[in-house]
Design a protein around this motif. Sequence first.
Motif, PDB file in Angstrom:
ATOM      1  N   LEU A  43       0.857  -1.181   0.000  1.00 45.42           N
ATOM      2  CA  LEU A  43       0.000   0.000   0.000  1.00 45.42           C
ATOM      3  C   LEU A  43       0.894   1.232   0.000  1.00 45.42           C
ATOM      4  N   LYS A  44       0.603   2.181  -0.898  1.00 48.20           N
ATOM      5  CA  LYS A  44       1.312   3.454  -0.917  1.00 48.20           C
ATOM      6  C   LYS A  44       0.322   4.570  -0.668  1.00 48.20           C
ATOM      7  N   GLY A  45       0.735   5.552   0.106  1.00 45.26           N
ATOM      8  CA  GLY A  45      -0.160   6.659   0.425  1.00 45.26           C
ATOM      9  C   GLY A  45       0.493   7.657   1.332  1.00 45.26           C
ATOM     10  N   SER A  46      -0.260   8.218   2.265  1.00 44.38           N
ATOM     11  CA  SER A  46       0.282   9.203   3.204  1.00 44.38           C
ATOM     12  C   SER A  46      -0.311   8.979   4.584  1.00 44.38           C
ATOM     13  N   TYR A  47       0.525   9.161   5.606  1.00 42.47           N
ATOM     14  CA  TYR A  47       0.137   9.019   7.012  1.00 42.47           C
ATOM     15  C   TYR A  47      -0.446   7.639   7.312  1.00 42.47           C
ATOM     16  N   LEU A  48       0.158   6.602   6.739  1.00 36.26           N
ATOM     17  CA  LEU A  48      -0.365   5.250   6.875  1.00 36.26           C
ATOM     18  C   LEU A  48       0.274   4.444   8.001  1.00 36.26           C
ATOM     19  N   ARG A  49       1.357   4.925   8.556  1.00 36.54           N
ATOM     20  CA  ARG A  49       2.079   4.143   9.557  1.00 36.54           C
ATOM     21  C   ARG A  49       1.156   3.709  10.697  1.00 36.54           C
ATOM     22  N   ILE A  50       1.191   2.416  11.018  1.00 34.94           N
ATOM     23  CA  ILE A  50       0.311   1.862  12.040  1.00 34.94           C
ATOM     24  C   ILE A  50       0.953   2.032  13.415  1.00 34.94           C
ATOM     25  N   VAL A  51       0.437   2.988  14.200  1.00 39.66           N
ATOM     26  CA  VAL A  51       0.892   3.201  15.565  1.00 39.66           C
ATOM     27  C   VAL A  51      -0.296   3.618  16.426  1.00 39.66           C
ATOM     28  N   GLY A  52      -0.177   3.389  17.735  1.00 39.08           N
ATOM     29  CA  GLY A  52      -1.222   3.804  18.665  1.00 39.08           C
ATOM     30  C   GLY A  52      -1.753   2.650  19.485  1.00 39.08           C
ATOM     31  N   ASP A  53      -2.287   2.992  20.662  1.00 43.06           N
ATOM     32  CA  ASP A  53      -2.791   1.974  21.586  1.00 43.06           C
ATOM     33  C   ASP A  53      -4.295   1.761  21.499  1.00 43.06           C
ATOM     34  N   ASP A  54      -4.980   2.576  20.712  1.00 43.55           N
ATOM     35  CA  ASP A  54      -6.425   2.418  20.601  1.00 43.55           C
ATOM     36  C   ASP A  54      -6.743   1.049  19.995  1.00 43.55           C
ATOM     37  N   PRO A  55      -7.745   0.343  20.531  1.00 47.99           N
ATOM     38  CA  PRO A  55      -8.089  -0.990  20.017  1.00 47.99           C
ATOM     39  C   PRO A  55      -8.447  -1.008  18.529  1.00 47.99           C
ATOM     40  N   ALA A  56      -8.865   0.141  17.994  1.00 48.47           N
ATOM     41  CA  ALA A  56      -9.267   0.187  16.584  1.00 48.47           C
ATOM     42  C   ALA A  56      -8.066   0.245  15.643  1.00 48.47           C
ATOM     43  N   VAL A  57      -6.887   0.565  16.160  1.00 42.51           N
ATOM     44  CA  VAL A  57      -5.702   0.733  15.313  1.00 42.51           C
ATOM     45  C   VAL A  57      -5.324  -0.600  14.667  1.00 42.51           C
ATOM     46  N   GLY A  58      -5.045  -0.547  13.370  1.00 46.39           N
ATOM     47  CA  GLY A  58      -4.624  -1.740  12.651  1.00 46.39           C
ATOM     48  C   GLY A  58      -5.172  -1.761  11.237  1.00 46.39           C
ATOM     49  N   ILE A  59      -5.113  -2.910  10.602  1.00 47.21           N
ATOM     50  CA  ILE A  59      -5.594  -3.094   9.234  1.00 47.21           C
ATOM     51  C   ILE A  59      -6.669  -4.175   9.243  1.00 47.21           C
ATOM     52  N   THR A  60      -7.777  -3.884   8.611  1.00 54.69           N
ATOM     53  CA  THR A  60      -8.891  -4.837   8.602  1.00 54.69           C
ATOM     54  C   THR A  60      -9.355  -5.139   7.186  1.00 54.69           C
TER      55      THR A  60
END
Length: 238
Positions: A153-170
């Motif tokens: 995947l290429k784009g902008s501001y995609l880096r996966i970080v954070g503690d929120d349970p929703a963070v990630g790829i689905t």
Amino acid sequence: MNKLNAWLRLNPLTEDRSDYMAAPVTNGSLTIADIVKDLQNEGMEIKAETAIDIITRFNRKVAERVLGGYNVNTGLVYMRPVIKGVFRDRTWNPAVNSVYVAMNQGMELRKALADTMVEILGEQSDPIAIYTLTDSTTGATDGTLTRGRNAELKGSYLRIVGDDPAVGITFRNIDTSETVNLDAADIVLNEPSRLLILVPATLAAGEYELTVTTQFTAASKLLKQPRSVTFSEPVVID
């Protein structure tokens, strides 16, 4: 008149600070059942179960006919079968050959497009976006992915970080609404402008929404609330 809201963001492909792109605001995803409910709200008298059955049968028959060698025009879209891959030994090889259905806008969709206005909401700050999705095995950029193989995947501001349970790829199945969360270990490369992931080998065949959710920002602190972006086209798992 149809109305589509959009945010402006700088074009990342040029250095011109006056060159902007418009990103449509997505309001979620709809299933056949959702559309039938809309029709009922407009006064359609057919029972929901009957309407869904008719549409499901229609879709099955369209797929059967187009994959039987016919060009099919539904009014909304025009479909034709395409065979992909090279035939070096003059025989079908499922490892390199596949069947694909090419789709173009039909007359009804073109009329609806001509009757659509776009309202610009302003400039989007720190826009999260997916520009391209590429199957690393086949090189396909049309949304088709290979189970158990890598996708970029290429784009902008995609880096996966954070503690929120929703963070990630689905991966959300469009037909069943079942959601598969990508394991963090399957994110091979995690950069702001590029993600390399391992497509789950357990995904059932079908069409999916690929969504990235993160608290990443250009600032030193993470976002308090995560933000998401969904790839603009359905992801197809054969």
